[in-house]
Motif scaffolding. Structure first.
Motif, short mmCIF file in Angstrom:
data_model
loop_
_atom_site.label_atom_id
_atom_site.label_comp_id
_atom_site.label_asym_id
_atom_site.label_seq_id
_atom_site.Cartn_x
_atom_site.Cartn_y
_atom_site.Cartn_z
N UNK A 261 -5.75 -1.50 11.53
CA UNK A 261 -5.12 -2.39 10.55
C UNK A 261 -6.13 -3.35 9.93
N UNK A 262 -7.13 -3.73 10.74
CA UNK A 262 -8.12 -4.69 10.26
C UNK A 262 -8.87 -4.11 9.07
N UNK A 264 -7.77 -1.57 7.26
CA UNK A 264 -6.82 -1.30 6.18
C UNK A 264 -6.55 -2.56 5.38
N UNK A 265 -6.44 -3.68 6.09
CA UNK A 265 -6.22 -4.92 5.37
C UNK A 265 -7.41 -5.23 4.48
N UNK A 266 -8.62 -4.99 4.99
CA UNK A 266 -9.80 -5.26 4.19
C UNK A 266 -9.80 -4.39 2.94
N UNK A 267 -9.40 -3.12 3.10
CA UNK A 267 -9.34 -2.23 1.94
C UNK A 267 -8.35 -2.75 0.90
N UNK A 268 -7.20 -3.22 1.39
CA UNK A 268 -6.20 -3.78 0.47
C UNK A 268 -6.69 -5.09 -0.14
N UNK A 269 -7.45 -5.85 0.64
CA UNK A 269 -7.94 -7.14 0.15
C UNK A 269 -8.99 -6.96 -0.94
N UNK A 270 -9.43 -5.72 -1.12
CA UNK A 270 -10.35 -5.49 -2.22
C UNK A 270 -11.75 -5.09 -1.80
N UNK A 271 -11.93 -4.77 -0.53
CA UNK A 271 -13.27 -4.41 -0.08
C UNK A 271 -13.48 -2.91 -0.22
N UNK A 280 -16.31 -7.01 7.93
CA UNK A 280 -15.23 -7.07 8.91
C UNK A 280 -15.60 -6.35 10.21
#
Lengths: 370, 361
Positions: A261-262, A264-271, A280
């Protein structure tokens, strides 16, 4: 109420006490080799080879005679006028007052104490006034200092510092190469889906299982072909063959433990993938990367077979090879200098561990996902 | 505009369908809850929208623009994960501002938004702490705050409350609803908890076995369930079901339970289908305990198995000739185990489902 407070305190104390008592044997077990190394490196040779003395501590007197450890000062046969010339015989080794290192230091007649040229310790030399010392007459003794720094001073007369430098530079270069290769490899194997993913992971582990003693002969061919034999490059290029697989395997475990999830969240956050890795994932597995770095450094710092075969000139030797070649002659082990170099040689590793201890602990307690 | 459209979306893992034929239109700024039992495909649907899973077939559009093949970061979406997914090495402030920093938002603007969100969520004092220094509830707020900071068009929640204790969960439910009113995002919320779905959603999408069973407002799903599954999933305690048969009686229709109990239905048109096997359903709150006839209710004599008092009312498990059923009733004073009671079934609130395909009749 106070009773129960005391009860709590007592229970806590008892718990601590039990923990420490339980841990004490482990501590003793872990520290004993270091203790042995340290006292051996500080013992005078006379004490070191005195089989009747207590081996666990320094002894001041000879176990056989009960006399303090000493060396005789003898008037040599070639006695001339002027200051008394002397020599000190201990076994096969002789120190003369006329050698460059030990200029004649005694310019007196009569009962006196003077500074001996050896170790800076006090020597007692007794020659009655006006009396001429006879050749081979024992005119005094030198008390052997114990504990002593002799063995450490001896290191300064060998290329020890150079060996240390070679080992440190090799270690640092190997750590760098290892991390540059192993971190992306481990991340890829742990996280990215591609055919053969598992097989490659296992293959990498298997390469680590092949012992260097099988590989050093074929490797020497490579080293020769690359014309890096007898240089530090032969080691910098060959050590990663075992540090990279080992560290990749080690790091895969750390990367797998990072919650998906960590990322995946970074991918969604724009990374991007690479930003996710850099900003991350790598900070989260920093303790793992440090562990890998320390392993890589330790493995390269202690390596023996490759260093022995690829390097023949004295000045390019690594610490382990230099020590064993220079301080074991034939079947004679010079335990004092050996242990002194072991003590000095372990200092970089100790510093490395001490510096990264906080990281390890913080790494183990970062349970911030749930 | 951040309306979301799913068009014939499907997801296969090898031969297994995780999601199949999902058609769904979500309006801008709507709060939609995807609900269903575990493995029903709700999370997969959400992850496809986020771009974390590939779409096997079909199209997903946000604001009219197809995002099916876009990277997650290009979709104008923020997400709150079940595990919170806080960056453990960053302070709360850095966690909140991470996406803004990545997108090159000016420093002053980042500070303003972080301060705003921190204030709304009561995180002001904790901005310089690391996630491990926070309680579960605070972590959850940080996760929500990080998603809010983005001001993305669509906000996704993947079971965000399931790691909280019951009391905090109820509190956060209200909180999230309040946030939906003050933020201009479309919110899509996945949960397996029908209470969360009922209380939070503008509309509920109920899924099972990878397909959508019914879409509608909470009351629509409660009052007009399309299938037996929907009827059983929505409502707590769950609806009582009995195997039954339609029969004609007294010029009207009735259901016959267990071959003996006949309950007249207020729907005379069903008399024509007499003999059809059906499933008869009635919610526990539509059965009344006690004596004396109620208008529109039918008496069913029963024996009490168990009484679970909740204070205001109680859940009474009882047994009649046709089987065991539950009653949620305020009139439970003096009712004990093994008592003979009269249960009054309010037939105007009862449902009849087809015996074969289980669709509502």
């Amino acid at each position: 109420m106070t009773g129960s407070a005391w009860g709590v305190r007592w229970r806590r104390l008892r718990f601590l006490l039990a923990s420490y008592v339980g841990l004490a044997p482990f501590l003793a077990f872990a520290l004993f080799p270091f203790y042995w190394m340290l006292i051996t490196s500080l013992k005078a040779d006379a004490n070191l080879y005195d089989l009747r003395s207590n081996p666990f501590w320094f002894s001041r007197v000879d176990g056989a005679t009960g006399q303090p450890y000493h060396k005789d000062i003898i008037v040599p046969a070639s006695l001339t006028a002027g200051p008394i010339r002397w020599e000190i015989r201990t076994g096969a080794a002789t120190t003369r007052s006329d050698s460059a290192v030990n200029p004649p230091a005694i310019a007196w007649i009569g009962d006196q104490k003077v500074l001996s040229p050896v170790d800076g310790t006090l020597a007692e030399i007794r020659v009655p006034t006006g009396q001429v010392a006879h050749p081979n007459e024992v005119i005094g003794v030198i008390h052997v200092p114990n504990p002593t720094l002799t063995h450490y001073r001896y290191l300064a007369t060998t290329p020890f510092a150079r060996w240390m430098q070679v080992s440190l530079v090799t270690g640092a270069a190997v750590v760098l190469i290892t991390l540059v290769l192993a971190v992306p490899a481990a991340y890829g194997l742990a996280r990215l889906e591609f055919p053969g993913n598992r097989g490659i992971g296992i293959a990498i582990f298997l390469t680590y299982l092949i012992p260097p003693t099988i590989l050093f002969i074929p490797f020497s061919q490579f080293v020769g072909a690359l014309r890096v034999d007898n240089t530090i490059w032969s080691l910098i290029l060959s050590y990663p063959t075992f540090t990279v697989p080992f560290c990749t395997w080690l790091l895969m475990g750390f990367f797998r433990a990072v919650p998906k999830e960590l990322e995946e969240r970074a991918l969604l956050d724009g990374a991007t993938r690479l930003q996710t890795l850099r900003m991350v994932v790598i900070p989260v597995v920093m303790s793992g990367i440090l562990t890998a770095a320390i392993f890589a450094f330790t493995l390269s710092f202690q390596e023996y077979v490759y260093a022995l075969t690829f390097i023949s000139s004295t000045v390019n030797r690594t610490l382990p090879v230099g020590i064993t070649v220079d301080m074991v002659r034939g079947d004679v082990y010079f335990w004092g200098p050996l242990m002194a170099s072991a003590v000095v040689g372990s200092v970089p590793v100790v510093i490395l561990y001490a510096l990264s201890l906080d990281w390890f602990i913080s790494g183990m307690t970062t349970g911030a996902v749930k | 505009m951040a309306d979301v459209t799913f068009e014939k979306v499907e997801k296969r893992f090898g031969e297994v369908y995780a999601v199949r034929g999902v058609d769904l239109a979500i309006r801008d700024r709507e709060f939609v809850v995807l609900v269903g039992p575990s493995g029903c495909g709700k999370t997969t649907t959400l992850r496809m929208l986020a771009g974390l899973e590939d779409v096997t077939a079909g199209d997903i559009r946000i604001g009219g623009r197809s995002v099916t093949h876009l990277a997650p970061r290009d979709r104008d979406i923020a997400m709150v994960f079940q595990s919170y997914a806080l960056y453990p090495h960053m302070t709360v402030e850095k966690n909140l501002s991470f996406s803004l920093r990545l997108r090159g938002v000016p420093k002053a603007e980042i500070d303003r938004r972080v301060q705003d969100v921190a204030k709304i969520l009561g995180l002001g004092e904790h901005l310089q702490r690391k996630p491990r220094q926070l309680s579960g509830g605070q972590r959850q707020r940080v996760a929500v705050g990080a998603a809010l900071c983005r001001q993305a068009g669509v906000l996704l929640f993947d079971e965000p409350l399931s790691n909280l204790d019951a009391k905090l969960r109820v509190h956060m439910r209200t909180e999230l609803k309040r946030l939906h009113h003050s933020f201009k995002s479309t919110m899509i919320y996945v949960t397996h908890d029908q209470v969360e779905a009922m209380t939070m959603g503008d509309r509920i999408v109920l899924m099972n076995h990878g397909v959508i069973c019914q879409v509608g407002t909470p009351l629509e799903l409660y009052e007009r369930p399309a299938t037996r599954f929907v009827a059983g999933f929505i409502g707590s305690p769950p609806m009582n079901f009995f195997e039954a048969r339609l029969v004609a009686a007294d010029g009207g229709a009735a259901v016959e339970l267990g071959g003996e109990l006949r309950l007249p239905l207020p729907r005379p048109e069903l008399a024509a289908q007499a003999g059809r096997p059906v499933v008869f359903g009635i919610r526990p709150e539509h059965i009344v305990l006690g004596e004396g006839a109620r208008p529109g209710a039918v008496r069913v004599p029963a024996v009490v198995d168990e009484v679970e008092p909740l204070g205001h009312d109680a859940i009474v498990t009882a047994r009649c000739g046709a089987g065991v059923f539950q009653v949620q009733s305020e009139h439970y004073a003096g009712v004990k185990r093994l008592d003979q009671v009269d249960a009054w079934f309010r037939m105007e609130r009862a449902f009849v489902f087809d015996g074969e395909n289980e669709c509502a009749i």
